[in-house]
Design an enzyme around this catalytic site. Structure first.
Site, PDB file in Angstrom:
ATOM      1  N   CYS A 139      -9.793  -1.657  -1.354  1.00 48.99           N
ATOM      2  CA  CYS A 139     -11.056  -1.786  -2.213  1.00 48.99           C
ATOM      3  C   CYS A 139     -11.794  -2.874  -1.606  1.00 48.99           C
ATOM      4  O   CYS A 139     -12.003  -2.698  -0.283  1.00 48.99           O
ATOM      5  CB  CYS A 139     -11.666  -1.610  -3.829  1.00 48.99           C
ATOM      6  SG  CYS A 139     -12.726  -1.119  -3.947  1.00 48.99           S
ATOM      7  N   HIS A 176      -8.034   3.482  -6.115  1.00 50.58           N
ATOM      8  CA  HIS A 176      -7.876   1.334  -6.634  1.00 50.58           C
ATOM      9  C   HIS A 176      -5.968   1.690  -6.999  1.00 50.58           C
ATOM     10  O   HIS A 176      -6.083   2.867  -8.271  1.00 50.58           O
ATOM     11  CB  HIS A 176      -8.279   0.635  -8.062  1.00 50.58           C
ATOM     12  CG  HIS A 176      -9.303   0.422  -7.647  1.00 50.58           C
ATOM     13  ND1 HIS A 176      -9.238  -0.959  -7.626  1.00 50.58           N
ATOM     14  CD2 HIS A 176     -10.892   0.712  -7.393  1.00 50.58           C
ATOM     15  CE1 HIS A 176     -10.145  -1.755  -7.596  1.00 50.58           C
ATOM     16  NE2 HIS A 176     -11.140  -0.312  -6.953  1.00 50.58           N
ATOM     17  N   GLU A 227      -3.688   0.690  -8.360  1.00 51.44           N
ATOM     18  CA  GLU A 227      -2.973   0.124 -10.157  1.00 51.44           C
ATOM     19  C   GLU A 227      -3.706   0.740 -10.617  1.00 51.44           C
ATOM     20  O   GLU A 227      -3.000   0.431 -12.328  1.00 51.44           O
ATOM     21  CB  GLU A 227      -3.691  -0.968 -10.091  1.00 51.44           C
ATOM     22  CG  GLU A 227      -4.735  -1.663 -10.135  1.00 51.44           C
ATOM     23  CD  GLU A 227      -6.190  -1.755  -8.753  1.00 51.44           C
ATOM     24  OE1 GLU A 227      -7.102  -2.318  -8.615  1.00 51.44           O
ATOM     25  OE2 GLU A 227      -5.773  -0.865  -7.711  1.00 51.44           O
TER      26      GLU A 227
END
Length: 509
Positions: free
Chosen positions: A79, A167, A169
């Site tokens: 990001c 993202h 994660e």
């Protein structure tokens, strides 16, 4: 040698989540501020740049010095990290004119690129940014796109450097864990051997080398962190560890005796200190929550210091500090201005002139439990709900009296034992009873009553930062309410708290 991944933090709410996902791959990683990280060496196999609430176009944008990293060791920008690597090396980042927040799907994936090995075209990813990469330098190659974001992912030719706009994660990026594994194992070559067993073996060896025959004292609370720290130290230095467990009169019913017995049964060298009267006398007439916390903290320090001085030749103070506490103290934005005073016992090291040892300061909460399990610690310790340092004092709203403590302990015991008997305890992250400074009218038999109101609280969470109220069965709540009212003299009304965090907090004070 401990191979590791560095995560450089630009203030993203997701930074800790990146670390948790990397560690789930059995790869050790550390979070450091973007402007304060160690020099790359042979142990550092790769670097991940986190997201950020900032824009790379802002005057106060966070710019790292990557001179010794970029092009030298593998680098992944996530990001903001991806936008920085584009913006700072000849590309262009502009405000987005399309919605780039939430779910998106990859319409193009270059599976020949090692970062996207085994990644499915059309897989869902999670976007969360207001800027977009409008142009990349000539030596950057697009390797992934969504319907709205052409430059969704890129690779710098001739370097082990990548950027991704989404993202990996978060849970909503369905194949995010595979992308992170492609980076840390495939590109960085990490062996994925950092397990709870390996942590125990390495830490015990390091503790023995560091402490030798020195004497260590540890303050036990009955909670998971201090218990696992005690067990780990006991494994390393045996009777050179003295643990001190203080009864402040604000523990759960019978907890002091039960926990003390369980510690001794596990072979720990524990001193139990009955300081009930001392704490309750000091708290008499005090209603303000922070004053209550400070009194409890001060008296604990006094009691602990007195007991610790009875142990001859002590050199070290052990603490159950865990990794989120460490990250908080060195965060991008500096230490939090509102660390709850009941989360620490500051003052002990300075007052006692002892060196500090923190054997768990590399671990997240869930990892602490896994390490305890790897050492064979029993579930009744490892699966205990979190319990506040000041104990029941912050669940008694208003001033504290012995009678109020008795009422709350009785009600709390019925509730917690009821959760266990109904197989609900392990489905709840934290539960407890709150005694309100409110009385209500009731009827018992032919008599009118005017007695106390208690609140039942139960929440689900992973780390306590956010929490949802637990949807316990009505039949269970009804049964517990009846039992509390019938068995605990002084209570005639029970209510259930259905507030989530945020906007509420888990505790009431």
């Amino acid at each position: 040698m401990q191979e590791k991944i560095l995560i450089l933090d630009f203030g993203s709410q997701y930074t800790q989540l990146i670390a948790r996902r990397v560690r789930e791959l059995n790869v050790y990683c550390e979070i450091h501020p973007f402007n304060d990280f160690p020099e790359p060496d042979s142990d550092i196999r790769g670097v991940i740049l986190s997201g950020s609430p900032y824009s790379v176009r802002d005057s106060e944008a966070l710019y790292p010095d990557l001179e010794k990293i970029k092009g030298v060791i593998p680098l992944l920008g996530v990001c903001y990290g991806a936008q920085y690597l584009a913006h700072n090396y000849g590309g262009e980042v502009l405000p987005s004119n399309t919605r780039e927040y939430g779910r998106a799907n990859m319409v193009y994936v270059d599976n020949s690129n090692p970062l996207f090995n085994n990644i499915t075209k059309g897989c869902q990813v999670w976007m969360s940014h207001g800027d977009t990469i409008a142009r990349i330098p000539a030596n950057y190659k697009i390797i992934g796109s969504t319907g709205d974001v052409e430059i969704g992912a890129y690779h710098i030719k001739g370097e082990d450097t990548w950027g991704i706009q989404f993202h990996p994660e978060v849970y909503h990026t369905v194949e995010g864990k595979q992308i992170l594994e492609n980076f840390v194992a495939g590109v960085c070559g990490c062996s994925q051997n950092w397990t709870p067993d390996s942590f125990v073996e390495t830490t015990v060896r390091e503790l023995r080398a560091k402490l030798g025959n020195d004497k260590v004292v540890l303050g036990l609370s009955g909670g998971v962190d201090s218990s696992v720290a005690g067990f780990l130290l006991n494994k390393a230095i045996g009777d050179n560890l003295t643990s001190i467990f203080v009864d402040n009169g604000l523990l759960r019913k019978g907890e002091f005796e039960k926990v003390l017995e369980s510690y001794k049964g596990l072979g720990l060298n524990v001193i139990g200190v009955d300081a009930v009267d001392r704490f309750l006398d000091e708290l008499a007439g005090v209603s303000e929550p922070e004053k209550k916390r400070k009194i409890i903290g001060r008296v604990f320090i006094e009691v602990f210091e007195e007991e610790a001085r009875k142990v001859k030749n002590v050199i070290w103070l052990a603490q159950g500090t865990i990794y989120p506490d460490v990250i908080e103290s060195v965060s991008v934005n500096g230490p939090s201005a509102t660390i709850k005073s009941h989360h620490n016992v500051g003052g002990l090291p300075g007052k006692m002139n002892l060196k500090v040892i923190e054997p768990l300061n590399l671990l997240f909460k869930d990892e602490v439990r896994k390490v305890g399990s790897a050492m064979g610690m029993p579930d009744y310790i490892l699966k205990r709900h979190p319990f506040p340092g000041p104990g029941l004092s912050i669940r008694i709203l208003g001033d504290i009296t012995r009678e109020k403590v008795r009422i709350l302990q009785e009600a709390d015991d019925i509730y917690i034992e009821g959760l266990k008997k109904s197989d609900l305890y392990d489905k709840v992250w934290q539960a407890g009873v709150i005694l309100l400074p409110v009385k209500s009218v009731g009827v018992m038999g032919d008599e009118r009553t005017y007695e106390n109101v208690v609140v039942l609280r139960a929440v689900g969470s992973t780390d306590g930062m956010t929490a949802d109220w637990s949807n316990l069965p009505y039949e269970f709540l009804g049964r517990i309410s009846n039992e509390i009212i019938n068995k605990v003299k002084g209570i005639n009304r029970v209510v259930y708290d259905i507030s989530s965090k945020p906007p509420a907090t888990i505790e009431w004070e």
